[in-house]
Scaffold this motif. Sequence first.
Motif: not given
Length: 309
Positions: A17-22, A26-29
Amino acid sequence: MKLVSYRLINEETPLRVGIVLENGDIVDAQQVYEMYQQKESQSKLETSLPSDPTIFFKQGLPLIEKVKEAYGYAKDNRFEKVKRYERREVYLGPVISEPSKIICVGRNYVEHAQEMKSEIPEYPVLFAKFANSLIGADDAIEKTSFTDKLDYEVELTVVIGKEAAKVKREDALDYIAGYTIGNDVSARDLQKRTPQWLQGKTVDRSTPIGPWIVTPDEVGDPGKLDITCYVNGEVRQSSNTEKFIFDIPYLIEFISHLITLNPGDIIMTGTPDGVAFGMETPKFLQDGDIVRLEISKIGHMENRVKQAD
């Protein structure tokens, strides 16, 4: 917040699972969540965060809300101690690889029903896909040799966030974890050779879902979204979800009175007019074609068609 299923490019590691920054990085959740928990020097995390996307989304809204809190904290602190990956460094897989249910809605726009020479439905037309058909934003749509009439269908796709049984319409949006883009790729010759559509709708590795799941707070009203499909740069479908015959609250109410929905389940809400099958001279998908789907407030997804063995 935008959530993805990712792994580093050219690595055969499990999806995470990753999070997309503005800015698109991508960072690891899991890393973001651990940093957030450690802000108060806790020796033990109060809640573990699974790295596997399917397990993550099947835990539903409570876990997503915790990650959202962690994301807000990390954002304020400029994501210190968290590795950031540029988009070119990662592979994006299907946002959920193994949902327990993929429920699709047919003929949910008047113009599409008309181009298919069908009656306007009195009730939602439901059918199913299976997980074997799912691919991600970075995968090719595989065109089986069994079809000569492969068609595209851009669809707003809903991901369920908590168990939903006999839901009231006015409460329906509270059960949504987020929205994504789906392509209900259809082998029309297989679909149409029997009264049941299934065989043309769930061919192996034919259904892109992605590129990410966007939480409802960023989407707003799902009934007012522009929805577009391009093939090789040519606009094929262009509409708005305000033209739904059955809107999303109605669909969740209707389906949940028949089938209990679980966290991580997917509902594909139907496609607008402009499909190849509805053309006077159909332009079905061929090897090498590029299909780009766009939905406002969500983003875009682009997949190449590849001839399969």
